[in-house]
Motif scaffolding. Sequence first.
Motif, PDB file in Angstrom:
ATOM      1  N   TRP A  75       0.842  -1.193   0.000  1.00  0.00           N
ATOM      2  CA  TRP A  75       0.000   0.000   0.000  1.00  0.00           C
ATOM      3  C   TRP A  75       0.880   1.246   0.000  1.00  0.00           C
ATOM      4  N   LYS A  76       0.538   2.195  -0.853  1.00  0.00           N
ATOM      5  CA  LYS A  76       1.275   3.450  -0.946  1.00  0.00           C
ATOM      6  C   LYS A  76       0.312   4.608  -0.690  1.00  0.00           C
ATOM      7  N   ARG A  77       0.744   5.528   0.183  1.00  0.00           N
ATOM      8  CA  ARG A  77      -0.122   6.674   0.496  1.00  0.00           C
ATOM      9  C   ARG A  77      -0.254   7.583  -0.715  1.00  0.00           C
ATOM     10  N   GLU A  78      -1.482   7.858  -1.087  1.00  0.00           N
ATOM     11  CA  GLU A  78      -1.776   8.758  -2.193  1.00  0.00           C
ATOM     12  C   GLU A  78      -2.949   9.641  -1.787  1.00  0.00           C
ATOM     13  N   GLY A  79      -2.719  10.947  -1.722  1.00  0.00           N
ATOM     14  CA  GLY A  79      -3.772  11.859  -1.300  1.00  0.00           C
ATOM     15  C   GLY A  79      -4.183  11.603   0.136  1.00  0.00           C
ATOM     16  N   LYS A 110      -4.694   5.255   0.991  1.00  0.00           N
ATOM     17  CA  LYS A 110      -3.617   4.386   0.565  1.00  0.00           C
ATOM     18  C   LYS A 110      -4.076   3.557  -0.626  1.00  0.00           C
ATOM     19  N   GLN A 111      -3.242   3.539  -1.662  1.00  0.00           N
ATOM     20  CA  GLN A 111      -3.542   2.783  -2.873  1.00  0.00           C
ATOM     21  C   GLN A 111      -2.785   1.454  -2.838  1.00  0.00           C
ATOM     22  N   ASP A 141       9.830   2.955  -4.338  1.00  0.00           N
ATOM     23  CA  ASP A 141       8.771   3.938  -4.523  1.00  0.00           C
ATOM     24  C   ASP A 141       7.443   3.442  -3.941  1.00  0.00           C
ATOM     25  N   PRO A 150      -1.478  -0.741  -9.862  1.00  0.00           N
ATOM     26  CA  PRO A 150      -2.496  -0.479  -8.846  1.00  0.00           C
ATOM     27  C   PRO A 150      -3.668  -1.440  -8.994  1.00  0.00           C
TER      28      PRO A 150
END
Length: 223
Positions: free
Chosen positions: A107-111, A114-115, A159, A204
């Motif tokens: 999971w990657k923080r986006e806005g 988490k995406q 990333d 994603p």
Amino acid sequence: MCGRFTQYGTREDYLSYIHADPAQRDIPYDPEPVSRYNVAPGTKVLILSERNRRLHLDAVHWGYAPPWWHKPPLINARVETAASGKMFRALWQHGRAIVFADGWYEWKREGNGKQPFFIHRQDGQPLCMAAIGSTPFERDDENGGFVVVTAPAGQGLIDIHDRRPLVLPPAAALTWLRQDTPADQAEEIAKRESVPAECFRWHPVSRAVGNVKNQGEDLIRPL
């Protein structure tokens, strides 16, 4: 990492990839897919290990806590410290195994949220993830359990997350899990023979993977 992965291929797909000699394994033939698209900690997971010079597949609890540990079970072990630290040293010496997978989620923080991303090999081959656990793996009680060995992510993978599972090529994976492989040789395998970061790709996927009750091929489909 690693906190969620897939194991949806067949046992025969995984065993053929690792070149497991049928004469040296005690595993019944089973062509049915495992069909798990959302493997979560706290569940039983098929792992490959060796005992009495034969390979075995056992369903083992994902998570480990020694008797003196009074916190939630751990699910990962850092390759940098697992071989020498109090928590995992004995498992490194006597409980090495392989967890087959097709990919894992991060999971990657986006806005504001988490995406999730699904990460897999570019060539589509299975993953042989290094693991260590409490033996004997064939027992079915609350004292058993395993953890996935992790390494620094490296290159583009960082990333997404700074850690990734330690994935081994087939020959190294078989040597890693052998009972007669010394602990120091296993350390060398972990340091020098892991599949490099550039062999992976990611995309994603649906946030539905965040619910451990969700399963199915839709979870790994690119958005």
